[in-house]
Design an enzyme around this catalytic site. Structure first.
Site, PDB file in Angstrom:
ATOM      1  N   CYS A  23       0.810  -1.221   0.000  1.00 54.85           N
ATOM      2  CA  CYS A  23       0.000   0.000   0.000  1.00 54.85           C
ATOM      3  C   CYS A  23       0.844   1.272   0.000  1.00 54.85           C
ATOM      4  O   CYS A  23       0.300   2.367  -0.157  1.00 54.85           O
ATOM      5  CB  CYS A  23      -0.929  -0.001   1.203  1.00 54.85           C
ATOM      6  SG  CYS A  23      -1.924  -1.496   1.337  1.00 54.85           S
ATOM      7  N   HIS A 157      -2.821   7.355   6.408  1.00 56.74           N
ATOM      8  CA  HIS A 157      -3.105   6.093   5.741  1.00 56.74           C
ATOM      9  C   HIS A 157      -4.560   5.712   6.011  1.00 56.74           C
ATOM     10  O   HIS A 157      -5.273   5.315   5.089  1.00 56.74           O
ATOM     11  CB  HIS A 157      -2.144   5.011   6.222  1.00 56.74           C
ATOM     12  CG  HIS A 157      -2.254   3.732   5.466  1.00 56.74           C
ATOM     13  ND1 HIS A 157      -2.108   3.661   4.104  1.00 56.74           N
ATOM     14  CD2 HIS A 157      -2.532   2.462   5.886  1.00 56.74           C
ATOM     15  CE1 HIS A 157      -2.277   2.418   3.701  1.00 56.74           C
ATOM     16  NE2 HIS A 157      -2.528   1.669   4.757  1.00 56.74           N
ATOM     17  N   HIS A 196     -10.008   1.960  -0.337  1.00 59.85           N
ATOM     18  CA  HIS A 196      -8.559   1.743  -0.232  1.00 59.85           C
ATOM     19  C   HIS A 196      -8.047   1.275  -1.596  1.00 59.85           C
ATOM     20  O   HIS A 196      -8.361   0.169  -2.037  1.00 59.85           O
ATOM     21  CB  HIS A 196      -8.292   0.693   0.845  1.00 59.85           C
ATOM     22  CG  HIS A 196      -6.847   0.532   1.199  1.00 59.85           C
ATOM     23  ND1 HIS A 196      -5.823   1.141   0.510  1.00 59.85           N
ATOM     24  CD2 HIS A 196      -6.252  -0.175   2.212  1.00 59.85           C
ATOM     25  CE1 HIS A 196      -4.675   0.807   1.050  1.00 59.85           C
ATOM     26  NE2 HIS A 196      -4.908   0.010   2.090  1.00 59.85           N
TER      27      HIS A 196
END
Length: 318
Positions: A23, A157, A196
């Protein structure tokens, strides 16, 4: 292959490659693109992230990890947060050295003031390591020569998983420890809006911050009502906006500043610092381009493992 095809289609003259930092991939790509520019090996770089995963794979995988939101609602830093939602997309930016962009009369969205990378030692997939996140953050601030409290907006995040969000919040609290209280810093996550994006998550956060700077507007975080007990928002220098507001500069002539975090599975951490470009100059510290002469590199260790022969000596003997 994808990077090679893109480079050929755009008739780019330099090298191109893809990377996998989970990520954090987009921000890792950004950092490595900056390194190419500052070394003098390239004059323009294209960097970012792309995520178009197989939905069955991601839904099964995140369900098995109990990370998927059962409510179908991504709510970073909220008391009702129960997991993430998977999105898809792509975000790319064009990078130049500041002096080259000024000379070419380019539109400058922002300046990259610092970039920090790190890896976990004690973390795992669902329980990230706060110390490793702090190493990435502190590295970026050291490079930029900034104090944390000079940042107005932090794009976190913030996946909407309770453990991950609490860990990231505690990392920020540790980073800001001892900083003078100069107003509340806005934190948030674009994942509340678009899900996400996995390998493109950092690129989505980057574009959000660049547009916020362009419009002088602090965007809200969707689905936020109030923080859970594990996140003591009221006794912190941070706030999550449920409604957007004007982004007021910290003082006359002072540029807006922002930070972006991306933390990947397996403990791959990245933190980027951005400063608004103000025509006529900026307070940001920009290091000089270092075009170093090539030096000989020595190989000082070697080992081998071939099937049942577990060392170089055993392989020699065989």
């Amino acid at each position: 292959l994808p990077a090679g095809l893109l480079a050929r289609a755009l008739e780019l003259g330099g090298g191109g490659y893809t990377l996998d930092a989970a990520c954090a991939s987009s921000l890792y790509a950004l950092k490595y693109a900056v390194d190419e520019l500052m070394s003098g090996r390239a004059d323009i770089m294209l960097a970012g992230g792309l995520s178009r995963p197989d939905s069955l794979y991601t839904q099964m995988g995140f369900s098995a990890l109990t990370a998927l939101s059962a409510s179908g609602r991504c709510a970073p830093f909220d008391h009702k947060a129960d997991g993430l939602l998977v999105g898809e997309g792509c975000g790319m930016v064009v990078l130049k050295r500041l002096e080259d962009a000024i000379q070419a009369d380019d539109h400058i969205y922002a300046i990259i003031a610092g970039a920090g990378l790190s890896n976990d030692i004690g973390g795992n997939l669902m329980a990230p390591d706060s110390d490793a996140q702090l190493r990435a953050m502190r590295s970026a601030y050291e490079q930029a020569q900034w104090q944390p409290h000079t940042v107005d907006l932090i794009e976190c995040h913030g996946t909407g998983t309770p453990v991950g969000d609490a860990t990231e919040f505690n990392s920020l609290m540790s980073l800001w420890k001892g900083c003078p209280d100069q107003g509340r810093c806005v934190i948030g996550s674009v994942k509340s809006n678009i899900g996400h994006l996995l390998t493109a998550a950092g690129a989505a956060g980057l574009l959000k911050v660049l547009l916020a700077m362009k419009h002088g507007h602090l965007p809200p975080t969707a689905n936020f009502e109030s923080a859970p007990a594990k996140i003591d928002m009221s006794n912190s220098p941070f706030t999550v906006l449920s409604r957007g507001r004007d982004w007021q500069a910290r003082g006359s002539g002072l540029p807006r500043r922002a930070a972006i975090s991306a933390f990947g599975f397996g403990g791959i951490n990245a933190h980027i610092l951005l400063e608004e470009w103000i025509e006529g100059g900026s307070a940001v510290h920009v290091p000089a381009v270092s075009r170093q002469q090539a030096e000989d590199i020595a190989v000082i260790g070697m080992d081998a493992s071939f099937g049942p022969w577990g060392s170089l000596a055993e392989f020699r003997d065989r």
